[in-house]
Write a protein that holds these residues in place. Structure first.
Motif, PDB file in Angstrom:
ATOM      1  N   CYS A  44     -40.136   6.710 -25.111  1.00  0.00           N
ATOM      2  CA  CYS A  44     -38.870   6.463 -24.408  1.00  0.00           C
ATOM      3  C   CYS A  44     -38.833   7.511 -23.340  1.00  0.00           C
ATOM      4  O   CYS A  44     -38.511   6.919 -21.971  1.00  0.00           O
ATOM      5  CB  CYS A  44     -37.900   6.695 -25.486  1.00  0.00           C
ATOM      6  SG  CYS A  44     -36.205   6.521 -24.944  1.00  0.00           S
ATOM      7  N   GLN A  45     -39.285   8.664 -23.432  1.00  0.00           N
ATOM      8  CA  GLN A  45     -39.086   9.825 -22.211  1.00  0.00           C
ATOM      9  C   GLN A  45     -40.210   9.402 -21.049  1.00  0.00           C
ATOM     10  O   GLN A  45     -39.737   9.387 -19.981  1.00  0.00           O
ATOM     11  CB  GLN A  45     -39.651  11.275 -22.607  1.00  0.00           C
ATOM     12  CG  GLN A  45     -38.600  11.762 -23.595  1.00  0.00           C
ATOM     13  CD  GLN A  45     -38.970  13.094 -23.945  1.00  0.00           C
ATOM     14  OE1 GLN A  45     -40.181  13.502 -24.098  1.00  0.00           O
ATOM     15  NE2 GLN A  45     -37.937  13.682 -24.782  1.00  0.00           N
ATOM     16  N   TRP A  47     -41.056   6.137 -20.703  1.00  0.00           N
ATOM     17  CA  TRP A  47     -40.479   4.963 -20.275  1.00  0.00           C
ATOM     18  C   TRP A  47     -39.740   5.392 -18.850  1.00  0.00           C
ATOM     19  O   TRP A  47     -39.725   4.712 -17.923  1.00  0.00           O
ATOM     20  CB  TRP A  47     -39.617   4.262 -21.172  1.00  0.00           C
ATOM     21  CG  TRP A  47     -38.963   3.178 -20.734  1.00  0.00           C
ATOM     22  CD1 TRP A  47     -37.795   3.235 -20.009  1.00  0.00           C
ATOM     23  CD2 TRP A  47     -38.741   1.873 -21.156  1.00  0.00           C
ATOM     24  NE1 TRP A  47     -37.286   1.858 -19.532  1.00  0.00           N
ATOM     25  CE2 TRP A  47     -37.851   1.053 -20.434  1.00  0.00           C
ATOM     26  CE3 TRP A  47     -39.806   1.065 -22.040  1.00  0.00           C
ATOM     27  CZ2 TRP A  47     -37.680  -0.399 -20.600  1.00  0.00           C
ATOM     28  CZ3 TRP A  47     -39.804  -0.204 -22.219  1.00  0.00           C
ATOM     29  CH2 TRP A  47     -38.850  -1.185 -21.463  1.00  0.00           C
ATOM     30  N   ASN A  48     -38.787   6.297 -19.017  1.00  0.00           N
ATOM     31  CA  ASN A  48     -37.790   6.819 -17.860  1.00  0.00           C
ATOM     32  C   ASN A  48     -38.353   7.330 -16.906  1.00  0.00           C
ATOM     33  O   ASN A  48     -37.843   7.438 -15.690  1.00  0.00           O
ATOM     34  CB  ASN A  48     -36.700   7.520 -18.642  1.00  0.00           C
ATOM     35  CG  ASN A  48     -35.837   6.954 -19.570  1.00  0.00           C
ATOM     36  OD1 ASN A  48     -35.686   5.871 -19.685  1.00  0.00           O
ATOM     37  ND2 ASN A  48     -35.474   7.909 -20.594  1.00  0.00           N
ATOM     38  N   GLN A  49     -39.744   7.734 -17.036  1.00  0.00           N
ATOM     39  CA  GLN A  49     -40.702   8.304 -15.838  1.00  0.00           C
ATOM     40  C   GLN A  49     -41.456   7.197 -15.068  1.00  0.00           C
ATOM     41  O   GLN A  49     -42.210   7.362 -14.370  1.00  0.00           O
ATOM     42  CB  GLN A  49     -41.275   9.305 -16.236  1.00  0.00           C
ATOM     43  CG  GLN A  49     -40.476  10.428 -16.914  1.00  0.00           C
ATOM     44  CD  GLN A  49     -39.499  11.108 -16.025  1.00  0.00           C
ATOM     45  OE1 GLN A  49     -39.893  11.276 -14.924  1.00  0.00           O
ATOM     46  NE2 GLN A  49     -38.577  11.383 -16.407  1.00  0.00           N
ATOM     47  N   THR A  54     -38.356   1.222 -15.373  1.00  0.00           N
ATOM     48  CA  THR A  54     -36.963   1.321 -15.055  1.00  0.00           C
ATOM     49  C   THR A  54     -36.500   0.204 -14.151  1.00  0.00           C
ATOM     50  O   THR A  54     -35.455  -0.108 -14.279  1.00  0.00           O
ATOM     51  CB  THR A  54     -36.769   2.780 -14.799  1.00  0.00           C
ATOM     52  OG1 THR A  54     -37.351   3.245 -13.461  1.00  0.00           O
ATOM     53  CG2 THR A  54     -37.007   3.757 -15.966  1.00  0.00           C
ATOM     54  N   ILE A  90     -32.968   0.199 -24.776  1.00  0.00           N
ATOM     55  CA  ILE A  90     -32.841   0.392 -23.402  1.00  0.00           C
ATOM     56  C   ILE A  90     -31.537  -0.234 -23.103  1.00  0.00           C
ATOM     57  O   ILE A  90     -30.841  -1.129 -23.389  1.00  0.00           O
ATOM     58  CB  ILE A  90     -33.785  -0.734 -22.904  1.00  0.00           C
ATOM     59  CG1 ILE A  90     -35.346  -0.541 -23.623  1.00  0.00           C
ATOM     60  CG2 ILE A  90     -34.044  -0.689 -21.413  1.00  0.00           C
ATOM     61  CD1 ILE A  90     -35.955   0.743 -23.615  1.00  0.00           C
ATOM     62  N   LYS A  93     -28.382   1.552 -16.453  1.00  0.00           N
ATOM     63  CA  LYS A  93     -27.766   2.827 -16.019  1.00  0.00           C
ATOM     64  C   LYS A  93     -28.258   2.917 -14.385  1.00  0.00           C
ATOM     65  O   LYS A  93     -29.326   2.965 -14.221  1.00  0.00           O
ATOM     66  CB  LYS A  93     -28.289   4.088 -16.759  1.00  0.00           C
ATOM     67  CG  LYS A  93     -27.744   5.425 -16.244  1.00  0.00           C
ATOM     68  CD  LYS A  93     -28.100   6.597 -17.229  1.00  0.00           C
ATOM     69  CE  LYS A  93     -27.627   7.855 -16.578  1.00  0.00           C
ATOM     70  NZ  LYS A  93     -28.529   9.060 -17.192  1.00  0.00           N
ATOM     71  N   LYS A  96     -30.998   0.730 -13.032  1.00  0.00           N
ATOM     72  CA  LYS A  96     -32.161   0.811 -13.863  1.00  0.00           C
ATOM     73  C   LYS A  96     -32.019   0.536 -15.362  1.00  0.00           C
ATOM     74  O   LYS A  96     -31.037   0.478 -16.088  1.00  0.00           O
ATOM     75  CB  LYS A  96     -32.749   2.015 -13.597  1.00  0.00           C
ATOM     76  CG  LYS A  96     -32.951   2.231 -11.807  1.00  0.00           C
ATOM     77  CD  LYS A  96     -33.498   3.564 -11.588  1.00  0.00           C
ATOM     78  CE  LYS A  96     -33.748   3.533 -10.205  1.00  0.00           C
ATOM     79  NZ  LYS A  96     -34.576   4.828  -9.907  1.00  0.00           N
ATOM     80  N   TYR A  98     -32.833   2.005 -18.612  1.00  0.00           N
ATOM     81  CA  TYR A  98     -33.317   3.479 -19.193  1.00  0.00           C
ATOM     82  C   TYR A  98     -33.271   3.307 -20.638  1.00  0.00           C
ATOM     83  O   TYR A  98     -32.511   2.650 -21.216  1.00  0.00           O
ATOM     84  CB  TYR A  98     -32.293   4.563 -18.802  1.00  0.00           C
ATOM     85  CG  TYR A  98     -32.444   5.009 -17.362  1.00  0.00           C
ATOM     86  CD1 TYR A  98     -33.306   6.007 -17.134  1.00  0.00           C
ATOM     87  CD2 TYR A  98     -31.560   4.487 -16.283  1.00  0.00           C
ATOM     88  CE1 TYR A  98     -33.675   6.651 -15.739  1.00  0.00           C
ATOM     89  CE2 TYR A  98     -32.271   4.916 -14.960  1.00  0.00           C
ATOM     90  CZ  TYR A  98     -32.964   6.108 -14.791  1.00  0.00           C
ATOM     91  OH  TYR A  98     -33.190   6.610 -13.685  1.00  0.00           O
ATOM     92  N   CYS A  99     -34.327   4.040 -21.442  1.00  0.00           N
ATOM     93  CA  CYS A  99     -34.398   4.264 -22.826  1.00  0.00           C
ATOM     94  C   CYS A  99     -33.331   5.181 -23.142  1.00  0.00           C
ATOM     95  O   CYS A  99     -33.812   6.552 -22.582  1.00  0.00           O
ATOM     96  CB  CYS A  99     -36.005   4.452 -22.969  1.00  0.00           C
ATOM     97  SG  CYS A  99     -36.183   4.544 -24.729  1.00  0.00           S
ATOM     98  N   THR A 100     -32.714   5.078 -24.004  1.00  0.00           N
ATOM     99  CA  THR A 100     -31.871   6.112 -24.573  1.00  0.00           C
ATOM    100  C   THR A 100     -31.943   6.434 -25.849  1.00  0.00           C
ATOM    101  O   THR A 100     -31.379   7.467 -26.349  1.00  0.00           O
ATOM    102  CB  THR A 100     -30.269   5.677 -24.340  1.00  0.00           C
ATOM    103  OG1 THR A 100     -30.132   4.374 -25.244  1.00  0.00           O
ATOM    104  CG2 THR A 100     -29.851   5.357 -23.166  1.00  0.00           C
TER     105      THR A 100
END
Length: 187
Positions: A44-45, A47-49, A54, A90, A93, A96, A98-100
């Motif tokens: 998940c982290q 993914w956000n990078q 995103t 997902i 946000k 984009k 984002y994986c939360t």
């Protein structure tokens, strides 16, 4: 000048090496089990990078959600059983995707808009190296897939980044994840 006792030196060296290896063992962390809740949190982290995810999934893929404001992706290693399933949540946000959340399933999936993917450990590892690519993985049955196929097909480039990320997030494939304490209510 005192004579040096070789036995004392031997013990000193042994003690120093023991301390060094003990410190190294404590500081070195093993990779989490591939597709365990801990691994999925790292995924998940990552993914956000990853702009391909995103930004690449911020359009139709993300907004095809029946007005819920989120998308669920469930996945597991077939040879480890459905009880080891994990989930990504997902959300939109700032324009984009984002994986939360990444971990044990805790949100019921709706496969009219959400996705379930599973494959053998060997196939997940191969797809994480780009062989096969996403289209061939689905068509050949190496990746079992449930969800809105047309939406997925239009997002094939970001989906390729998703599969490649499986190979980039460190994970131990030598054992199966423990069965999740929660499972999705989706059937």
């Amino acid at each position: 000048m005192q004579a040096f006792n070789p036995i004392s030196r031997k013990h000193l060296v042994r003690a120093a090496l023991t301390a060094l290896f003990a410190t190294t063992a404590v500081t070195a962390q093993a990779a989490p089990v591939l597709m365990s809740p801990q691994w999925t949190a790292s995924f998940c982290q990552a993914w956000n990078q990853t702009p391909q995810l995103t930004e690449g999934l911020a359009g139709e893929w993300l907004h095809d959600d029946k007005g819920r404001g989120y998308k669920i992706v469930e996945m597991y290693r077939t040879d480890c059983g459905k009880g080891s399933m994990v989930e990504l949540k997902i959300v939109p946000k700032d324009g984009k995707a984002y994986c939360t959340y990444g971990g044990a399933p805790n949100t019921p999936a709706n496969f009219d808009v959400d996705f379930l993917m599973h494959a053998s450990t060997k196939n997940w590892e191969s797809m994480g190296k780009g062989d096969p690519g996403p289209m061939w993985a689905m068509m050949s049955g190496k990746l079992e897939f449930q969800g809105p196929k047309l939406v997925a097909m239009r997002a094939i480039k970001p989906f390729e980044s998703f599969l490649l990320m499986v190979g980039k997030v460190p994970g131990d494939a030598g054992t199966c994840p423990a069965a999740s304490t929660q499972t999705s209510a989706a059937q």
